[in-house]
Design a protein around this motif. Structure first.
Motif, PDB file in Angstrom:
ATOM      1  N   ILE A  99     -18.858 -54.065  16.822  1.00  3.37           N
ATOM      2  CA  ILE A  99     -17.763 -53.418  16.103  1.00  3.37           C
ATOM      3  C   ILE A  99     -17.672 -51.972  16.576  1.00  3.37           C
ATOM      4  O   ILE A  99     -18.670 -51.242  16.570  1.00  3.37           O
ATOM      5  N   ASP A 100     -16.488 -51.561  17.005  1.00  3.51           N
ATOM      6  CA  ASP A 100     -16.220 -50.164  17.375  1.00  3.51           C
ATOM      7  C   ASP A 100     -14.941 -49.755  16.675  1.00  3.51           C
ATOM      8  O   ASP A 100     -13.881 -50.375  16.883  1.00  3.51           O
ATOM      9  N   HIS A 101     -15.037 -48.701  15.878  1.00  8.05           N
ATOM     10  CA  HIS A 101     -13.897 -48.284  15.060  1.00  8.05           C
ATOM     11  C   HIS A 101     -13.828 -46.754  15.053  1.00  8.05           C
ATOM     12  O   HIS A 101     -14.842 -46.084  14.829  1.00  8.05           O
ATOM     13  N   VAL A 102     -12.646 -46.232  15.319  1.00  3.76           N
ATOM     14  CA  VAL A 102     -12.426 -44.786  15.362  1.00  3.76           C
ATOM     15  C   VAL A 102     -11.519 -44.396  14.196  1.00  3.76           C
ATOM     16  O   VAL A 102     -10.470 -45.004  13.990  1.00  3.76           O
ATOM     17  N   VAL A 103     -11.944 -43.376  13.452  1.00  2.00           N
ATOM     18  CA  VAL A 103     -11.174 -42.902  12.305  1.00  2.00           C
ATOM     19  C   VAL A 103     -10.801 -41.440  12.525  1.00  2.00           C
ATOM     20  O   VAL A 103     -11.660 -40.620  12.879  1.00  2.00           O
ATOM     21  N   SER A 104      -9.543 -41.126  12.314  1.00  2.00           N
ATOM     22  CA  SER A 104      -9.062 -39.741  12.327  1.00  2.00           C
ATOM     23  C   SER A 104      -7.965 -39.657  11.275  1.00  2.00           C
ATOM     24  O   SER A 104      -6.911 -40.295  11.420  1.00  2.00           O
ATOM     25  N   MET A 105      -8.209 -38.890  10.235  1.00  4.37           N
ATOM     26  CA  MET A 105      -7.300 -38.908   9.096  1.00  4.37           C
ATOM     27  C   MET A 105      -7.176 -37.529   8.468  1.00  4.37           C
ATOM     28  O   MET A 105      -8.084 -36.695   8.540  1.00  4.37           O
ATOM     29  N   SER A 106      -6.007 -37.275   7.860  1.00  6.99           N
ATOM     30  CA  SER A 106      -5.829 -36.060   7.065  1.00  6.99           C
ATOM     31  C   SER A 106      -6.630 -36.209   5.779  1.00  6.99           C
ATOM     32  O   SER A 106      -6.697 -37.300   5.193  1.00  6.99           O
ATOM     33  N   LEU A 107      -7.230 -35.103   5.346  1.00  2.00           N
ATOM     34  CA  LEU A 107      -8.109 -35.173   4.184  1.00  2.00           C
ATOM     35  C   LEU A 107      -7.596 -34.240   3.096  1.00  2.00           C
ATOM     36  O   LEU A 107      -7.535 -33.018   3.264  1.00  2.00           O
ATOM     37  N   ALA A 108      -7.218 -34.838   1.988  1.00  3.54           N
ATOM     38  CA  ALA A 108      -6.810 -34.069   0.816  1.00  3.54           C
ATOM     39  C   ALA A 108      -7.836 -34.340  -0.283  1.00  3.54           C
ATOM     40  O   ALA A 108      -7.671 -35.259  -1.098  1.00  3.54           O
ATOM     41  N   ALA A 109      -8.912 -33.558  -0.294  1.00  4.28           N
ATOM     42  CA  ALA A 109      -9.991 -33.774  -1.256  1.00  4.28           C
ATOM     43  C   ALA A 109      -9.624 -33.178  -2.612  1.00  4.28           C
ATOM     44  O   ALA A 109      -8.878 -32.187  -2.696  1.00  4.28           O
ATOM     45  N   PRO A 110     -10.104 -33.759  -3.705  1.00  9.73           N
ATOM     46  CA  PRO A 110      -9.851 -33.195  -5.042  1.00  9.73           C
ATOM     47  C   PRO A 110     -10.405 -31.775  -5.157  1.00  9.73           C
ATOM     48  O   PRO A 110     -11.350 -31.398  -4.459  1.00  9.73           O
ATOM     49  N   GLN A 111      -9.824 -30.999  -6.062  1.00  9.03           N
ATOM     50  CA  GLN A 111     -10.213 -29.594  -6.216  1.00  9.03           C
ATOM     51  C   GLN A 111     -11.681 -29.443  -6.604  1.00  9.03           C
ATOM     52  O   GLN A 111     -12.344 -28.501  -6.185  1.00  9.03           O
ATOM     53  N   ASN A 112     -12.198 -30.350  -7.415  1.00  5.52           N
ATOM     54  CA  ASN A 112     -13.575 -30.223  -7.900  1.00  5.52           C
ATOM     55  C   ASN A 112     -14.585 -30.955  -7.025  1.00  5.52           C
ATOM     56  O   ASN A 112     -15.731 -31.145  -7.413  1.00  5.52           O
ATOM     57  N   ALA A 113     -14.185 -31.370  -5.834  1.00  4.15           N
ATOM     58  CA  ALA A 113     -15.100 -32.081  -4.934  1.00  4.15           C
ATOM     59  C   ALA A 113     -16.028 -31.091  -4.240  1.00  4.15           C
ATOM     60  O   ALA A 113     -15.592 -30.039  -3.759  1.00  4.15           O
ATOM     61  N   TRP A 114     -17.312 -31.425  -4.189  1.00  9.06           N
ATOM     62  CA  TRP A 114     -18.296 -30.608  -3.461  1.00  9.06           C
ATOM     63  C   TRP A 114     -18.378 -31.024  -1.995  1.00  9.06           C
ATOM     64  O   TRP A 114     -18.607 -30.206  -1.108  1.00  9.06           O
ATOM     65  N   GLY A 115     -18.188 -32.324  -1.740  1.00  6.25           N
ATOM     66  CA  GLY A 115     -18.294 -32.816  -0.376  1.00  6.25           C
ATOM     67  C   GLY A 115     -17.643 -34.179  -0.226  1.00  6.25           C
ATOM     68  O   GLY A 115     -17.092 -34.745  -1.177  1.00  6.25           O
ATOM     69  N   ILE A 116     -17.719 -34.685   0.977  1.00  3.65           N
ATOM     70  CA  ILE A 116     -17.162 -35.997   1.318  1.00  3.65           C
ATOM     71  C   ILE A 116     -18.306 -36.889   1.794  1.00  3.65           C
ATOM     72  O   ILE A 116     -19.103 -36.486   2.656  1.00  3.65           O
TER      73      ILE A 116
END
Length: 235
Positions: free
Chosen positions: A189-206
């Motif tokens: 399995i080979d999968h490439v991800v590239s995405m815009s990230l709109a994290a919640p205001q209270n998020a510390w990390g992803i």
């Protein structure tokens, strides 16, 4: 001792034992190359030095058993070569070579199974090239996922979630990204991800979790089939 109608001189008992001993010595010499044969089988199946290190860390017993059995086969063959070709000596040599053949077959069998298993991977996904770029208003998250040795009917699930400072998913928040992947005909399995990230205001990390479907979701699991996890702190 001679064949009827033969012009050869009669063979004495010592001559017969000497011929038998020579044939046994030839077998012993073949067994002496057991370690080379076993190593060659491992190499032919793709067990490189890098994979050996991984195999020793994950499940070392096949390599240890194969090496020990090959060494015992060599010891049996060397001792058999040193035995004098008498009737009793040939009996001892035959016994030693019998054990040597058993050790040789064990070494070769374990090497083939262990090398094939180690070289094909264990289906555990790997995350590489993980990046979080751009200003806060236009962040982009990108990463590559690779897995080999995945069973034909298995799949790998990937989740991207927002977490707090304790690396716990934020309550009431859906996954930022999720996908279920199936292997190709080679089990890769080979999968490439590239995405815009709109994290919640209270998020510390992803947090990114890649795991075999139906498997263990605990990122701290010591199982070789456990998930692969990565956490990126938001600035």
């Amino acid at each position: 001792m001679t064949q009827p109608g033969s012009d050869q001189e009669p063979l004495t008992l010592d001559d017969v034992q000497a011929r038998i001993g020579k044939r046994l010595d030839d077998v012993a010499k073949i067994l002496a190359g057991a370690l080379v044969t076993v190593a060659g089988a491992m190499t032919a199946l793709g067990l490189t030095s890098d994979i050996v290190v991984v195999a020793l860390n994950n499940e070392p017993w096949p390599i240890y058993v194969a090496a020990l059995s090959a060494i015992l086969a060599i010891v049996c063959s060397i001792v058999a070569l040193l035995i004098h070709p008498t009737r009793r000596g040939n009996a001892w040599e035959t016994g030693l070579l019998g054990f040597g053949v058993i050790f040789y077959m064990v070494a070769l069998s374990v090497a083939v199974v262990g090398a094939a298993h180690a070289a094909s991977g264990n289906g555990r996904p790997t995350l590489v090239n993980l990046k979080l770029d751009g200003p806060k208003s236009d962040r982009r998250l990108s990463f590559d996922l690779h897995a080999d040795g995945v069973d034909r009917w298995a799949s790998v699930d990937v989740y991207v979630t927002a977490v707090d400072a304790k690396q716990t998913d934020l309550p009431g928040r859906a996954n930022i990204y999720s996908v279920s992947l199936r292997p190709n005909d080679k089990g890769n399995i080979d999968h490439v991800v590239s995405m815009s990230l709109a994290a919640p205001q209270n998020a510390w990390g992803i947090q990114i979790i890649a795991e075999t479907a139906g498997g263990n979701m605990d990122c701290e699991s010591r199982s070789p089939h456990g998930p692969t996890c990565a956490v990126v702190q938001l600035s």
